[in-house]
Design an enzyme around this catalytic site. Structure first.
Site, mmCIF file in Angstrom:
data_model
loop_
_atom_site.group_PDB
_atom_site.id
_atom_site.type_symbol
_atom_site.label_atom_id
_atom_site.label_comp_id
_atom_site.label_asym_id
_atom_site.label_seq_id
_atom_site.Cartn_x
_atom_site.Cartn_y
_atom_site.Cartn_z
ATOM 1 N N ARG A 17 -10.365 16.608 -22.981
ATOM 2 C CA ARG A 17 -11.819 16.798 -22.966
ATOM 3 C C ARG A 17 -12.293 17.530 -24.229
ATOM 4 O O ARG A 17 -12.816 16.920 -25.141
ATOM 5 C CB ARG A 17 -12.214 17.585 -21.690
ATOM 6 C CG ARG A 17 -13.651 17.355 -21.245
ATOM 7 C CD ARG A 17 -14.681 17.992 -22.136
ATOM 8 N NE ARG A 17 -14.587 19.444 -22.166
ATOM 9 C CZ ARG A 17 -15.315 20.209 -22.963
ATOM 10 N NH1 ARG A 17 -16.198 19.664 -23.795
ATOM 11 N NH2 ARG A 17 -15.153 21.515 -22.970
ATOM 12 N N ASP A 18 -12.038 18.817 -24.299
ATOM 13 C CA ASP A 18 -12.533 19.603 -25.438
ATOM 14 C C ASP A 18 -11.995 19.039 -26.755
ATOM 15 O O ASP A 18 -12.707 18.970 -27.761
ATOM 16 C CB ASP A 18 -12.098 21.065 -25.249
ATOM 17 C CG ASP A 18 -12.717 22.002 -26.266
ATOM 18 O OD1 ASP A 18 -13.733 21.648 -26.870
ATOM 19 O OD2 ASP A 18 -12.164 23.098 -26.449
ATOM 20 N N HIS A 214 -9.754 31.405 -24.730
ATOM 21 C CA HIS A 214 -9.891 30.110 -25.420
ATOM 22 C C HIS A 214 -10.102 30.412 -26.903
ATOM 23 O O HIS A 214 -11.184 30.835 -27.312
ATOM 24 C CB HIS A 214 -11.090 29.364 -24.827
ATOM 25 C CG HIS A 214 -11.331 28.005 -25.399
ATOM 26 N ND1 HIS A 214 -11.118 26.849 -24.674
ATOM 27 C CD2 HIS A 214 -11.774 27.591 -26.610
ATOM 28 C CE1 HIS A 214 -11.425 25.789 -25.422
ATOM 29 N NE2 HIS A 214 -11.825 26.213 -26.600
ATOM 30 N N HIS A 216 -9.917 29.380 -31.001
ATOM 31 C CA HIS A 216 -9.879 28.326 -32.025
ATOM 32 C C HIS A 216 -9.175 28.873 -33.255
ATOM 33 O O HIS A 216 -9.278 30.055 -33.568
ATOM 34 C CB HIS A 216 -11.300 27.879 -32.372
ATOM 35 C CG HIS A 216 -11.872 26.906 -31.385
ATOM 36 N ND1 HIS A 216 -12.877 26.039 -31.686
ATOM 37 C CD2 HIS A 216 -11.558 26.666 -30.086
ATOM 38 C CE1 HIS A 216 -13.167 25.291 -30.621
ATOM 39 N NE2 HIS A 216 -12.390 25.662 -29.633
ATOM 40 N N CYS A 247 -14.590 21.845 -34.965
ATOM 41 C CA CYS A 247 -15.744 22.685 -34.684
ATOM 42 C C CYS A 247 -16.972 21.951 -35.201
ATOM 43 O O CYS A 247 -17.004 21.565 -36.371
ATOM 44 C CB CYS A 247 -15.591 24.033 -35.385
ATOM 45 S SG CYS A 247 -17.081 25.025 -35.271
ATOM 46 N N ASN A 256 -9.391 23.818 -31.803
ATOM 47 C CA ASN A 256 -8.536 24.444 -30.794
ATOM 48 C C ASN A 256 -7.142 24.756 -31.339
ATOM 49 O O ASN A 256 -6.590 24.007 -32.131
ATOM 50 C CB ASN A 256 -8.384 23.485 -29.613
ATOM 51 C CG ASN A 256 -9.693 23.244 -28.913
ATOM 52 O OD1 ASN A 256 -10.303 24.176 -28.413
ATOM 53 N ND2 ASN A 256 -10.142 22.004 -28.906
HETATM 54 ZN ZN ZN Z 1 -12.334 24.629 -27.844
#
Ligand code: ZN
Length: 313
Positions: A17-18, A214, A216, A247, A256
């Site tokens: 997803r992300d 979470h 990055h 991003c 990520n």
């Molecule tokens: Zn992320």
């Protein structure tokens, strides 16, 4: 210290997803399911599989229903908690109907970023989350909520920790299973991670709520931040196979942190993740082929140590 029901250190794999949402490649539904199949085979037990947001706003994720149907029929799917992002009640209803085990929501820490990114004020986002959370809980589905841009905002700079703490307090009142702090634009450093998780830990009290991080790797600080969060007792980390997911504010930047890099580091530090590093590395190579471009993860290039196998600990 906040242990959770899943084991010593949990990885929440967010690439389907992300990760894919922010990747320039268009990935078919079949390949999204094939990605999840590889993640399950590698031992992942928590996977963010889909989002149920407006298909007009996020066309890449419009196939959430089909992805969920596909992944739920995979071998080993019963060992996995599949989560999906929902930003309103319509989304959470679709997510529940699709059979997700966990609904995740987002509240942005910065007012400007919230209005540009979520089209809502912070207060409105918190209200939306209350409705999402209530619907998910009524359906017996786990809830987790992420405070995004918790460390820094592209418009407002560093975010005051007391502001994050007050948002956290409002979210804790909804009794989520999990609360996450996200460094959405990859600007955090370890001292800041220590400070903010310590502050938010105090807000959370001693209940069953688990904290998740979470990070990055936009500025190459993600692993250092994970080490700092481990020191603060955090035992749940989001990461993305190969480090996919850029991003939106820095198109060429890494997004990520790469799952294989995280698993390598924390297993070598002595924590168990239950994830097979070699299988992850093979999956990352497969994903690179699917995307048709290089991926930022490092361990998938260098291999484990000793080469090709885990150290026992
Ligand atoms: Zn992320």
């Amino acid at each position: 210290m906040r242990d959770s029901e899943f084991g010593p250190v949990q990885i929440v794999e967010v690439s389907p997803r992300d990760g894919l949402q922010a990747d320039p490649a268009d990935v078919t539904t079949a390949n999204k399911v094939a990605l999840v199949e590889r993640l399950i085979a590698a031992g992942n037990t928590r996977i963010e599989a889909a989002s149920f947001v407006s298909p007009k706003a996020v066309p890449k994720m419009a196939d959430g229903d089909a992805v969920m149907a596909g992944v739920r029929s995979l071998a080993g799917a019963d060992t996995v908690s599949f989560s999906a992002l929902a930003l309103n009640v319509r989304g959470v209803e679709r997510a529940i109907a699709a059979g997700v085990g966990e609904v995740t929501g987002v509240v942005v820490a910065s007012e400007t970023f919230s209005q540009r990114n979520q089209n809502a004020t912070v207060a409105e986002s918190i209200e939306r989350w209350k409705h999402i959370s209530a619907a998910a809980r009524a359906a017996g589905v786990r809830t987790s909520v992420t405070i995004s841009a918790a460390f820094g905002c592209p418009f407002e700079g560093r975010i005051d920790p007391t502001r994050v703490a007050s948002i956290a307090a409002e979210l804790v009142a909804t009794e989520p299973d999990e609360l996450a702090l996200a460094d959405t634009i990859g600007v955090a450093v370890p001292t800041q991670v220590h400070g903010l998780f310590s502050t938010v830990n105090d807000v959370c009290g001693s209940g069953p709520l688990a904290l998740r991080a979470h990070f990055h790797n936009t500025r190459n600080t993600a692993l250092a931040n994970i080490a700092a969060a481990l020191d603060e007792g955090v035992r749940i980390f989001d990461s993305s196979l190969g480090g996919v997911g850029g991003c939106p504010f820095a198109p060429r930047a890494t997004g990520n942190v790469a799952t294989e890099d995280v698993v390598y580091m924390i297993e070598q530090m002595g924590y168990e993740t239950g994830i097979d590093l070699d299988a992850l590395i093979n999956a990352a190579a497969w994903l690179e082929d699917v995307l048709g471009h290089g991926i930022p993860g490092l361990v998938s290039k260098a291999g484990g140590f000793p080469t090709g196998e885990h150290l026992s600990h």
